[in-house]
Write an enzyme that holds these catalytic residues in place. Structure first.
Site, PDB file in Angstrom:
ATOM      1  N   CYS A 151       8.712  -6.815  -0.215  1.00 18.95           N
ATOM      2  CA  CYS A 151       7.911  -7.304   0.908  1.00 18.95           C
ATOM      3  C   CYS A 151       6.605  -6.529   1.006  1.00 18.95           C
ATOM      4  O   CYS A 151       6.576  -5.388   1.492  1.00 18.95           O
ATOM      5  CB  CYS A 151       8.701  -7.182   2.200  1.00 18.95           C
ATOM      6  N   CYS A 154       5.567  -5.769   4.663  1.00 23.32           N
ATOM      7  CA  CYS A 154       6.359  -4.715   5.292  1.00 23.32           C
ATOM      8  C   CYS A 154       5.949  -3.331   4.799  1.00 23.32           C
ATOM      9  O   CYS A 154       5.754  -2.403   5.589  1.00 23.32           O
ATOM     10  CB  CYS A 154       7.844  -4.915   4.997  1.00 23.32           C
ATOM     11  N   ASP A 155       5.824  -3.185   3.490  1.00 27.60           N
ATOM     12  CA  ASP A 155       5.681  -1.859   2.888  1.00 27.60           C
ATOM     13  C   ASP A 155       4.297  -1.558   2.318  1.00 27.60           C
ATOM     14  O   ASP A 155       4.015  -0.414   1.945  1.00 27.60           O
ATOM     15  CB  ASP A 155       6.723  -1.690   1.773  1.00 27.60           C
TER      16      ASP A 155
END
Length: 334
Positions: A151, A154-155
């Site tokens: 992701c 997300c990261d």
């Protein structure tokens, strides 16, 4: 038994184990949210059960192909979907469905949840999408969460001014690479073929970005690192040359896999890809069970995995499910 689940700061949902609904939607992505919206607007008692509100869309850095809403982050689009559904007071339960059990005497299906509860309904719409596909190479499992991610949204912020790589050749890979190029010092996009499945606009934009290097006909043989990702061993399949590429982060975007084991466990027929075999109205071989979105397959399902087609699938499944319930209970069911 009652349980509480919080939805991204919107409301708190309470459900009673064993409670009966008209329509139970399994999955909280575009297909599931749209299915719930339509069935609720039709006047049917509806509930959503999902592990992740928004599904894969919540991980999209940018969505620019949903009509009327250009250039919107995936999470923001999901918020709009959810707020529309909540307008009709549809409860959203954050939980995992582990089994479906038919209750012929009541003409219902009961959804068994990981938390131990259960919810019963006359029609079930399964809109669970698919899981992220893995590379299945040495080091992947060990370094997931330690530099290996699925992701970018997300990261990605964790890799500011660092060197990262994205694996894949579809829209998800290219949009992730373009997003990461705004954060990282450099991005390698690695694809096993010479041609891409991504839209040409994404490919050309990536090619013109000086911070992105595209490596074609290249596969990852090993992910290297002890306590964190340090490098990857790659192979050029044309020259048969191997090399070690030092990177700080690796984002894997190589497609999705349907929940074939779950489908087979509950008795759903699947096609050669593992997707549920659906009829033109998204009904299945199990009366009262409908499948919509990316998890639907078979000869009547045109596969084009987009947000708008998933939403359309959800609407079709909801309409068919409501007609099924009307036939089951009689016209006074609404």
């Amino acid at each position: 038994m009652s349980s509480r689940f919080r939805i991204t700061g919107l409301t708190t949902t309470i459900y009673k184990s064993g409670e009966k609904y008209d329509v139970i939607v399994i999955g909280g992505g575009p297909a599931g949210l749209t299915a719930a919206l339509y069935s609720a607007r039709y006047g049917f008692k509806t509930i959503i059960v999902t592990k992740l509100v928004g599904g894969a869309v919540s991980e999209a850095p940018l969505v620019d192909d949903y009509p009327g809403i250009p250039d919107i982050p995936g999470n923001d689009l999901v918020d709009r979907f959810v707020k529309h559904v909540k307008k009709y007071n549809v409860p959203i339960v954050i939980d995992e469905v582990i089994n479906l059990v038919k209750k012929p005497e009541e003409k219902t299906w009961c959804v068994e949840l990981r938390s131990g509860g259960s919810i019963c309904g006359y029609a079930i719409i399964i809109a669970v999408g698919s899981e992220k596909r893995k590379l299945n190479v040495p080091g992947e499992k060990e370094l997931t969460g330690k530099g290996v991610s699925y992701c970018a949204t997300c990261d990605g912020p964790l890799f500011k001014d660092k060197i990262v790589a994205v694996v894949g050749g579809g829209n998800a890979a290219f949009t992730s690479a373009l997003y990461l190029a705004k954060i990282a010092s450099h991005v390698y996009l690695i694809h096993r073929r010479s041609e891409f499945r991504a839209f040409n606009v994404y490919v050309e934009t990536a090619r013109s970005n000086p911070k992105i290097t595209i490596l074609t006909n290249t596969i990852i043989k090993e992910i290297i690192g002890k306590n964190h990702l340090e490098a990857i061993r790659i192979l050029n399949t044309e020259s048969n040359k191997e090399e070690i590429l030092k990177i700080d982060g690796l984002f894997i975007e190589i497609g999705l896999e349907p929940p074939v084991e779950f489908f087979r466990r509950i008795g759903l027929e699947t096609d050669e890809t593992g997707r549920a075999r659906v009829n033109i109205d998204r009904s299945t071989n199990l009366p009262g069970i409908f499948v919509a979105g990316d998890a639907a397959g078979g000869p009547y399902k045109y596969r084009f995995e987009q947000i708008i087609t998933a939403a359309a699938d959800g609407a079709i499944a909801a309409d068919a499910a409501c007609k099924y319930i009307c036939a089951l209970k009689g016209p006074s069911s609404t």
